[in-house]
Enzyme design. Structure first.
Site, short mmCIF file in Angstrom:
data_model
loop_
_atom_site.label_atom_id
_atom_site.label_comp_id
_atom_site.label_asym_id
_atom_site.label_seq_id
_atom_site.Cartn_x
_atom_site.Cartn_y
_atom_site.Cartn_z
CG ASP A 178 -1.45 1.25 0.63
OD1 ASP A 178 -0.60 1.48 -0.25
OD2 ASP A 178 -1.25 0.47 1.59
CG ASP A 194 3.32 -1.62 2.91
OD1 ASP A 194 2.13 -1.47 3.26
OD2 ASP A 194 3.86 -0.98 1.98
C1 DX5 Z 1 0.41 -3.41 -0.79
C2 DX5 Z 1 0.97 -2.38 0.16
C3 DX5 Z 1 1.11 -1.00 -0.44
C4 DX5 Z 1 2.12 -0.93 -1.56
C5 DX5 Z 1 2.11 0.41 -2.23
O1 DX5 Z 1 0.46 -4.65 -0.18
O2 DX5 Z 1 0.13 -2.26 1.29
O3 DX5 Z 1 1.45 -0.08 0.57
O4 DX5 Z 1 3.41 -1.19 -1.11
O5 DX5 Z 1 3.03 0.39 -3.27
P1 DX5 Z 1 2.68 0.80 -4.78
O6 DX5 Z 1 2.47 2.28 -4.77
O7 DX5 Z 1 3.87 0.36 -5.55
O8 DX5 Z 1 1.41 0.05 -5.15
ZN ZN Z 2 0.45 -0.49 2.56
#
Ligand code: DX5
Ligand code: ZN
Length: 206
Positions: free
Chosen positions: A164, A31
């Protein structure tokens, strides 16, 4: 396939990436946030280049940035498997897609919870992957938004499909029966002592 995001973890970044790399995950979800497209900023591009230079697993890069092409021009050096952009942050969409294609990188487009599945209609033949956001971009550890699932079947047979945000052993149950190729999960895996146990939980429940 499980793609693990290391945004929120009980270990430091380097350790987390190493643990994901050694785990049964299929992909490493990277990310990148610029502080403009989303208020949070997490990396300088050279930090990413250093951190991910030597990983064994393919990279699934998620750009939450305005004007992704600037970043993409560096990131292609990491030979990622997929790069995903957000259309509302992208200036030259056609040029950005063509640039990625030219490097043989799968092109993904993310759809935020408040965006319609139709925002990608005019690009559907040019891209490979759709990433359904089940949280608003910005942070790890947010709560899964089930209503986004309604968009998934529209893409069945047309694109690779990913989801996601907020995926854990409870919310994974909502995904039953949906044609999802890539499940992105972050804090549920990286805040535990045993990444493989958590990955298996997701694979078994799904
Ligand atoms: C949100 C990100 C996600 C997030 C996923 O901005 O794009 O990829 O890090 O993490 P979890 O599973 O903790 O929601
Ligand atoms: Zn993400």
């Amino acid at each position: 396939m499980i793609s693990v995001s290391f945004l929120k973890s009980k270990y430091n970044r380097q350790e987390t990436i190493a643990l994901i790399d050694e785990s049964q995950a299929s992909l490493i979800h990277v990310d990148l946030m610029d502080g403009i497209y989303v208020p949070q900023k997490n990396f300088e591009i050279d930090e990413i280049m250093k951190l991910l230079n030597n990983t064994k697993k393919p990279l699934d890069i998620h750009l939450m940035v305005n004007n992704p092409l600037i970043y993409i021009k560096e990131l292609v050096k990491l030979k990622p498997y997929i790069i995903t952009i957000h259309l509302d942050g992208t200036l030259n969409i056609e040029e950005t897609i063509a640039y990625l294609k030219n490097f043989n990188i799968k092109v993904g487009v993310a759809i935020n919870p408040n965006e319609s599945e139709h925002i990608i209609d005019s690009y559907i033949d040019k891209i490979d992957y759709v990433l359904i956001m089940s949280v608003y971009p910005g942070e790890g550890g947010q709560k899964f938004i089930p209503s986004v699932l309604e968009k998934i079947n529209y893409f069945k047979g047309k694109l690779l499909i990913g989801i996601d945000g907020g995926i854990n052993e409870d919310s994974i149950k909502y995904l039953k029966g949906y044609p999802i190729d890539i499940i992105v999960s972050g804090s549920y895996i990286c805040q535990s002592d045993n990444f493989n146990e958590r990955i298996n939980n997701l694979l078994n429940i799904k």
